[in-house]
Design a protein around this motif. Structure first.
Motif, mmCIF file in Angstrom:
data_model
loop_
_atom_site.group_PDB
_atom_site.id
_atom_site.type_symbol
_atom_site.label_atom_id
_atom_site.label_comp_id
_atom_site.label_asym_id
_atom_site.label_seq_id
_atom_site.Cartn_x
_atom_site.Cartn_y
_atom_site.Cartn_z
ATOM 1 N N LEU A 185 -21.966 69.153 -19.029
ATOM 2 C CA LEU A 185 -20.511 69.285 -18.960
ATOM 3 C C LEU A 185 -19.860 68.774 -20.245
ATOM 4 O O LEU A 185 -18.951 69.403 -20.793
ATOM 5 C CB LEU A 185 -19.944 68.527 -17.764
ATOM 6 N N ALA A 186 -20.335 67.639 -20.736
ATOM 7 C CA ALA A 186 -19.787 67.058 -21.963
ATOM 8 C C ALA A 186 -20.060 67.963 -23.158
ATOM 9 O O ALA A 186 -19.169 68.193 -23.988
ATOM 10 C CB ALA A 186 -20.375 65.669 -22.197
ATOM 11 N N ASP A 187 -21.267 68.508 -23.261
ATOM 12 C CA ASP A 187 -21.605 69.418 -24.365
ATOM 13 C C ASP A 187 -20.678 70.631 -24.361
ATOM 14 O O ASP A 187 -20.174 71.044 -25.407
ATOM 15 C CB ASP A 187 -23.060 69.879 -24.264
ATOM 16 N N GLU A 188 -20.454 71.202 -23.191
ATOM 17 C CA GLU A 188 -19.575 72.366 -23.070
ATOM 18 C C GLU A 188 -18.138 72.010 -23.460
ATOM 19 O O GLU A 188 -17.477 72.759 -24.194
ATOM 20 C CB GLU A 188 -19.608 72.894 -21.639
ATOM 21 N N ALA A 189 -17.666 70.871 -22.991
ATOM 22 C CA ALA A 189 -16.289 70.449 -23.285
ATOM 23 C C ALA A 189 -16.089 70.214 -24.777
ATOM 24 O O ALA A 189 -15.098 70.671 -25.359
ATOM 25 C CB ALA A 189 -15.957 69.188 -22.497
ATOM 26 N N PHE A 190 -17.014 69.534 -25.420
ATOM 27 C CA PHE A 190 -16.868 69.260 -26.843
ATOM 28 C C PHE A 190 -17.036 70.528 -27.685
ATOM 29 O O PHE A 190 -16.355 70.698 -28.699
ATOM 30 C CB PHE A 190 -17.821 68.157 -27.295
ATOM 31 N N ILE A 223 -18.031 56.135 -23.712
ATOM 32 C CA ILE A 223 -16.651 56.559 -23.493
ATOM 33 C C ILE A 223 -16.243 56.146 -22.087
ATOM 34 O O ILE A 223 -17.094 55.954 -21.212
ATOM 35 C CB ILE A 223 -16.470 58.079 -23.688
ATOM 36 N N ALA A 224 -14.955 56.009 -21.882
ATOM 37 C CA ALA A 224 -14.460 55.552 -20.579
ATOM 38 C C ALA A 224 -13.612 56.643 -19.921
ATOM 39 O O ALA A 224 -12.900 57.381 -20.598
ATOM 40 C CB ALA A 224 -13.624 54.290 -20.761
ATOM 41 N N PHE A 225 -13.722 56.753 -18.610
ATOM 42 C CA PHE A 225 -12.923 57.671 -17.804
ATOM 43 C C PHE A 225 -12.241 56.868 -16.715
ATOM 44 O O PHE A 225 -12.804 55.885 -16.224
ATOM 45 C CB PHE A 225 -13.808 58.726 -17.120
ATOM 46 N N ASP A 226 -11.060 57.344 -16.312
ATOM 47 C CA ASP A 226 -10.482 56.714 -15.129
ATOM 48 C C ASP A 226 -11.290 57.203 -13.929
ATOM 49 O O ASP A 226 -11.975 58.222 -13.993
ATOM 50 C CB ASP A 226 -8.989 57.059 -14.997
ATOM 51 N N GLU A 227 -11.232 56.455 -12.860
ATOM 52 C CA GLU A 227 -12.100 56.712 -11.705
ATOM 53 C C GLU A 227 -11.902 58.108 -11.125
ATOM 54 O O GLU A 227 -12.862 58.797 -10.774
ATOM 55 C CB GLU A 227 -11.862 55.651 -10.617
ATOM 56 N N PHE A 236 -13.477 60.778 -13.390
ATOM 57 C CA PHE A 236 -14.934 60.708 -13.323
ATOM 58 C C PHE A 236 -15.447 61.305 -12.011
ATOM 59 O O PHE A 236 -16.429 62.061 -12.016
ATOM 60 C CB PHE A 236 -15.415 59.270 -13.477
ATOM 61 N N ASP A 237 -14.761 61.031 -10.915
ATOM 62 C CA ASP A 237 -15.166 61.611 -9.624
ATOM 63 C C ASP A 237 -15.073 63.135 -9.657
ATOM 64 O O ASP A 237 -15.958 63.831 -9.155
ATOM 65 C CB ASP A 237 -14.299 61.066 -8.489
ATOM 66 N N LYS A 238 -14.027 63.648 -10.272
ATOM 67 C CA LYS A 238 -13.873 65.104 -10.371
ATOM 68 C C LYS A 238 -14.952 65.711 -11.249
ATOM 69 O O LYS A 238 -15.466 66.802 -10.961
ATOM 70 C CB LYS A 238 -12.485 65.450 -10.896
ATOM 71 N N LEU A 239 -15.297 65.042 -12.336
ATOM 72 C CA LEU A 239 -16.367 65.541 -13.197
ATOM 73 C C LEU A 239 -17.722 65.525 -12.487
ATOM 74 O O LEU A 239 -18.512 66.460 -12.625
ATOM 75 C CB LEU A 239 -16.439 64.721 -14.485
ATOM 76 N N LYS A 240 -17.979 64.470 -11.726
ATOM 77 C CA LYS A 240 -19.239 64.415 -10.966
ATOM 78 C C LYS A 240 -19.291 65.560 -9.963
ATOM 79 O O LYS A 240 -20.329 66.211 -9.810
ATOM 80 C CB LYS A 240 -19.376 63.079 -10.240
ATOM 81 N N GLN A 241 -18.171 65.831 -9.292
ATOM 82 C CA GLN A 241 -18.132 66.904 -8.303
ATOM 83 C C GLN A 241 -18.323 68.265 -8.971
ATOM 84 O O GLN A 241 -19.043 69.122 -8.466
ATOM 85 C CB GLN A 241 -16.823 66.886 -7.518
ATOM 86 N N LEU A 242 -17.683 68.459 -10.114
ATOM 87 C CA LEU A 242 -17.852 69.702 -10.862
ATOM 88 C C LEU A 242 -19.316 69.890 -11.255
ATOM 89 O O LEU A 242 -19.865 70.987 -11.136
ATOM 90 C CB LEU A 242 -16.971 69.705 -12.110
#
Length: 76
Positions: A29-34, A5-9, A12-18
């Motif tokens: 994070l992906a498991d929780e979101a889905f 899957i693709a994320f805008d930069e 993706f930076d916000k997800l890495k920080q989270l």
């Protein structure tokens, strides 16, 4: 199973920080979101959720079809 899957930069930076803040991996994070997305749309996540939802539907169906007991009036 792996999927790409693709994320805008910025996202993706916000997800890495989270992930860093919560000490969680990107996969967690992906498991929780889905899981939240499936729950929002009423789709069972696992067998336990499916059984719980099925039991709830059975209870609601039996309540809706139950006939209240009525007493006959006494005749004089």
């Amino acid at each position: 199973m792996r999927k790409l899957i693709a994320f805008d930069e910025d996202s993706f930076d916000k997800l890495k920080q989270l992930g860093r803040d919560r000490m969680a991996t990107f996969q967690e994070l992906a498991d929780e979101a889905f899981a939240d997305l499936l729950k929002k749309h009423g789709i069972p996540i696992d067998l336990r959720d499916a059984l719980r939802k099925s039991a709830k539907l059975d209870r609601e169906t039996s309540k809706a079809t139950a006939h209240p007991k009525t007493r006959k009036a006494k005749s004089r």
